[in-house]
Design a protein around this motif. Structure first.
Motif, PDB file in Angstrom:
ATOM      1  N   VAL A   1      -8.750   8.874  -5.820  1.00  0.00           N
ATOM      2  CA  VAL A   1      -7.061   9.686  -5.290  1.00  0.00           C
ATOM      3  C   VAL A   1      -5.976   7.508  -5.517  1.00  0.00           C
ATOM      4  CG1 VAL A   1      -5.520  10.137  -3.806  1.00  0.00           C
ATOM      5  CG2 VAL A   1      -7.847  11.369  -4.412  1.00  0.00           C
ATOM      6  N   LEU A   2      -6.865   6.939  -4.959  1.00  0.00           N
ATOM      7  CA  LEU A   2      -5.934   6.392  -4.906  1.00  0.00           C
ATOM      8  C   LEU A   2      -5.838   5.723  -5.642  1.00  0.00           C
ATOM      9  CD1 LEU A   2      -7.746   4.275  -1.997  1.00  0.00           C
ATOM     10  CD2 LEU A   2      -5.694   5.104  -1.838  1.00  0.00           C
ATOM     11  N   ALA A   3      -6.921   5.434  -6.939  1.00  0.00           N
ATOM     12  CA  ALA A   3      -6.951   5.270  -8.420  1.00  0.00           C
ATOM     13  C   ALA A   3      -5.147   5.914  -8.956  1.00  0.00           C
ATOM     14  CB  ALA A   3      -8.149   4.458  -9.053  1.00  0.00           C
ATOM     15  N   ALA A   4      -5.479   6.962  -9.134  1.00  0.00           N
ATOM     16  CA  ALA A   4      -4.537   7.220  -9.660  1.00  0.00           C
ATOM     17  C   ALA A   4      -3.592   7.957  -9.023  1.00  0.00           C
ATOM     18  CB  ALA A   4      -5.226   9.250  -9.725  1.00  0.00           C
ATOM     19  N   LEU A   5      -3.194   7.445  -7.886  1.00  0.00           N
ATOM     20  CA  LEU A   5      -1.987   6.772  -7.889  1.00  0.00           C
ATOM     21  C   LEU A   5      -1.186   6.191  -8.076  1.00  0.00           C
ATOM     22  CD1 LEU A   5      -2.461   8.002  -3.409  1.00  0.00           C
ATOM     23  CD2 LEU A   5      -1.184   9.576  -5.944  1.00  0.00           C
TER      24      LEU A   5
ATOM     25  N   ALA B   1      -2.558   6.969   5.428  1.00  0.00           N
ATOM     26  CA  ALA B   1      -1.386   6.325   5.256  1.00  0.00           C
ATOM     27  C   ALA B   1      -1.879   5.346   4.237  1.00  0.00           C
ATOM     28  CB  ALA B   1      -1.725   5.400   6.494  1.00  0.00           C
ATOM     29  N   LEU B   2      -3.205   5.126   3.835  1.00  0.00           N
ATOM     30  CA  LEU B   2      -3.095   4.475   3.097  1.00  0.00           C
ATOM     31  C   LEU B   2      -2.626   4.733   1.601  1.00  0.00           C
ATOM     32  CD1 LEU B   2      -4.897   1.896   1.173  1.00  0.00           C
ATOM     33  CD2 LEU B   2      -6.696   2.522   1.636  1.00  0.00           C
ATOM     34  N   ALA B   3      -3.284   6.896   1.453  1.00  0.00           N
ATOM     35  CA  ALA B   3      -2.633   6.956   0.544  1.00  0.00           C
ATOM     36  C   ALA B   3      -1.035   7.815  -0.152  1.00  0.00           C
ATOM     37  CB  ALA B   3      -3.459   8.848   0.512  1.00  0.00           C
ATOM     38  N   MET B   4      -1.069   7.672   0.879  1.00  0.00           N
ATOM     39  CA  MET B   4       0.838   7.624   1.254  1.00  0.00           C
ATOM     40  C   MET B   4       1.500   6.778   0.780  1.00  0.00           C
ATOM     41  SD  MET B   4       0.994  10.772   1.625  1.00  0.00           S
ATOM     42  CE  MET B   4       2.090  11.750   1.450  1.00  0.00           C
ATOM     43  N   HIS B   5       0.790   5.483   1.494  1.00  0.00           N
ATOM     44  CA  HIS B   5       1.753   4.624   0.979  1.00  0.00           C
ATOM     45  C   HIS B   5       1.528   3.909  -0.306  1.00  0.00           C
ATOM     46  CE1 HIS B   5       3.048  -0.129   1.381  1.00  0.00           C
ATOM     47  NE2 HIS B   5       2.306  -0.086   0.828  1.00  0.00           N
ATOM     48  N   THR B   6       0.036   4.235  -1.321  1.00  0.00           N
ATOM     49  CA  THR B   6       0.281   4.108  -2.472  1.00  0.00           C
ATOM     50  C   THR B   6       0.580   4.575  -3.162  1.00  0.00           C
ATOM     51  OG1 THR B   6      -2.080   3.450  -1.759  1.00  0.00           O
ATOM     52  CG2 THR B   6      -1.719   4.014  -3.808  1.00  0.00           C
ATOM     53  N   ALA B   7       0.789   6.126  -2.650  1.00  0.00           N
ATOM     54  CA  ALA B   7       1.782   6.546  -3.452  1.00  0.00           C
ATOM     55  C   ALA B   7       3.046   6.217  -3.460  1.00  0.00           C
ATOM     56  CB  ALA B   7       1.469   8.227  -2.808  1.00  0.00           C
ATOM     57  N   ARG B   8       3.558   6.037  -2.700  1.00  0.00           N
ATOM     58  CA  ARG B   8       5.483   5.479  -2.305  1.00  0.00           C
ATOM     59  C   ARG B   8       5.074   4.098  -3.215  1.00  0.00           C
ATOM     60  NH1 ARG B   8       4.714   6.938   2.912  1.00  0.00           N
ATOM     61  NH2 ARG B   8       4.064   4.720   3.857  1.00  0.00           N
ATOM     62  N   MET B   9       4.305   3.408  -3.216  1.00  0.00           N
ATOM     63  CA  MET B   9       4.404   2.518  -3.877  1.00  0.00           C
ATOM     64  C   MET B   9       4.646   2.171  -5.047  1.00  0.00           C
ATOM     65  SD  MET B   9       4.935  -0.225  -2.261  1.00  0.00           S
ATOM     66  CE  MET B   9       4.389  -1.401  -3.118  1.00  0.00           C
ATOM     67  N   HIS B  10       3.647   3.439  -5.935  1.00  0.00           N
ATOM     68  CA  HIS B  10       3.956   3.459  -7.524  1.00  0.00           C
ATOM     69  C   HIS B  10       4.195   4.704  -7.356  1.00  0.00           C
ATOM     70  CE1 HIS B  10       1.188   0.348  -7.746  1.00  0.00           C
ATOM     71  NE2 HIS B  10       0.574   0.312  -7.048  1.00  0.00           N
ATOM     72  N   GLN B  11       5.403   5.392  -7.334  1.00  0.00           N
ATOM     73  CA  GLN B  11       6.395   6.828  -7.278  1.00  0.00           C
ATOM     74  C   GLN B  11       5.584   7.351  -8.115  1.00  0.00           C
ATOM     75  OE1 GLN B  11       9.197   4.583  -9.934  1.00  0.00           O
ATOM     76  NE2 GLN B  11      10.235   4.445  -7.970  1.00  0.00           N
ATOM     77  N   ALA B  12       3.922   7.877  -7.765  1.00  0.00           N
ATOM     78  CA  ALA B  12       3.062   8.780  -7.857  1.00  0.00           C
ATOM     79  C   ALA B  12       3.948  10.066  -7.077  1.00  0.00           C
ATOM     80  CB  ALA B  12       1.938   8.315  -7.038  1.00  0.00           C
ATOM     81  N   THR B  13       3.270  11.861  -7.864  1.00  0.00           N
ATOM     82  CA  THR B  13       3.436  12.456  -6.996  1.00  0.00           C
ATOM     83  C   THR B  13       2.356  12.982  -6.654  1.00  0.00           C
ATOM     84  OG1 THR B  13       5.581  12.550  -8.519  1.00  0.00           O
ATOM     85  CG2 THR B  13       4.743  15.116  -6.986  1.00  0.00           C
ATOM     86  N   ILE B  14       2.139  13.323  -5.481  1.00  0.00           N
ATOM     87  CA  ILE B  14       1.494  14.775  -4.716  1.00  0.00           C
ATOM     88  C   ILE B  14       1.492  16.370  -4.958  1.00  0.00           C
ATOM     89  CG2 ILE B  14      -0.598  15.194  -3.027  1.00  0.00           C
ATOM     90  CD1 ILE B  14      -0.316  12.050  -2.432  1.00  0.00           C
TER      91      ILE B  14
END
Length: 392
Positions: free
Chosen positions: A112-116, A135-148
């Motif tokens: 999941v972190l890799a995809a984000l 916290a780690l997953a949501m931060h990663t999504a924001r940093m890389h503009q990924a969509t969940i």
């Protein structure tokens, strides 16, 4: 996702969510195609899926079976990868428009972190990812503009209810729970529950771990934590409501007192398909609530004394730090021991509570730190279960 043929990478393709995802793709070949398939160890089903859907790559987490997989797919043109790195290769394949994260448990976190990190659109069906590393997953999504886009039926329902309304207009979300197979049992009746009884869910067809979690109501506790991270709400804005019919998949109460709900027959293919089609909708041929007949939809509060796992999850969210990761790992081990006949049903919350009391600490800030917390909690529960008065 509906404007062109969408390429899908499925992590956890041999599990309950993964196989239902492939059913949707099978019905919509002009709209969806498979780029990558990742599984844990079910090599027979993975080979069957690969031969049917012809992905670019497949991966098996269990390295001991890689050579068998290579032999089975020899001459197919399908590349074979293995281990955690192989699963991450599936999650980050450059042709994948959307990644379905459906691996069971915290094992799905790394992919999941890799995809984000690659900025992918992630259809998230693995709630443990946000419980252990929210916290780690949501931060990663924001940093890389990924969509969940959530796939859990409850979170998909909330997501749909919020489409035209900002989160600032929300007073509370109401997560519905079926109550599982023991909703009408007395507390004393839970002393001798067998794995077979716990796996007999009245409404949903799910994998064994999720089904047991539903029976203990830990599944709803994990969903409370997942909702906290997905929607950016306060703890006191998330309320669990028991709804035995599983027709209302969740509701949103807005600040003006109005309520929006998403209703449908219980079928996980609906939220999976919506994650692929958002913001559009595709026809789904079967499964309609018959509104021409009498319908009785009931709601009530959960019994936290009878189902302490829900209380423990709520307390872990309030405690914060590593407590949710400890909760998740302890629960995974406790459910495993129960299914193996090495822990009684009522021992599941007992050993989880012990682990939370002994191990909760600071919030993990990296994947490695999440793994450290997870491993420590697992070891603790294995030993605690042997000492526990509720062990068999």
């Amino acid at each position: 996702m509906s404007k062109k043929q969408c390429s899908v990478s499925i992590i956890g393709s041999t599990g309950s969510i993964g196989t239902q995802c492939l059913d949707i793709i099978r019905r919509n070949p002009e709209r969806l195609r498979v780029t990558a398939l990742g599984a844990n160890r079910n090599i027979d089903l993975l080979v069957k899926q690969a031969k049917e859907f012809s992905p670019k790559i497949v991966a098996l987490a269990d390295r001991s079976r890689t050579e068998i997989l290579r032999r089975e797919l020899d001459g197919s043109g399908i590349q074979v990868f293995d281990g955690e790195e192989g699963i991450c290769t599936c999650a980050t394949h450059p042709e994948a428009d959307i990644v379905l994260g459906a691996a069971t448990g915290v094992a799905g976190l790394k992919s999941v972190l890799a995809a984000l990190t690659e900025g992918k659109v992630l259809a998230l069906a693995n709630k443990e990812t946000l419980v252990a590393g929210g916290a780690l997953a949501m931060h990663t999504a924001r940093m890389h503009q990924a969509t969940i886009i959530p796939v859990d039926s409850e979170h998909s329902a909330i997501f749909q209810c919020l489409e035209d309304n900002g989160i600032e207009n929300v007073e509370k979300i109401l997560l519905t729970a079926s109550g599982g197979p023991f909703r009408m049992h007395k507390r004393a009746d839970l002393n001798n529950i067998t794995p077979k009884e716990a796996l007999d869910h009245p409404n949903w067809d799910m994998g064994p771990k999720v089904t047991v979690d539903s029976a203990t109501m830990m599944n709803k506790g994990l969903e409370v934590i997942e909702a906290y991270w997905l929607f950016g709400l306060r703890n006191d804005q998330i309320q669990v409501v028991v709804h035995p019919q599983s027709i209302v998949h969740s509701m949103v109460l807005f600040i003006d007192g109005s309520v929006k709900a998403q209703l449908s027959l219980p079928d996980m293919r609906l939220p999976i398909q919506y994650a692929f089609t958002y913001p559009d909708r595709w026809a789904f041929p079967e499964g309609r609530v018959d509104w021409s007949s009498d319908q009785c939809l009931t709601f009530g509060p959960p019994d936290l004394d009878k189902f302490p796992c829900l209380r423990l999850a709520q307390e872990a969210l309030t405690t914060g730090g590593s407590a949710p990761a400890v909760l998740n790992a302890a629960n995974e081990v406790a459910v495993h021991l129960f299914l193996k006949g090495k822990l009684r049903f009522i021992g599941i919350p007992n050993v989880i509570e012990q682990a939370l009391g002994q191990l909760s600490g600071e919030e993990p800030n990296s994947y490695e730190e999440v793994v450290d917390v997870d491993q420590e909690a697992r070891k603790y529960v294995f030993h605690a279960a042997k000492r526990n008065t509720y062990a068999l």
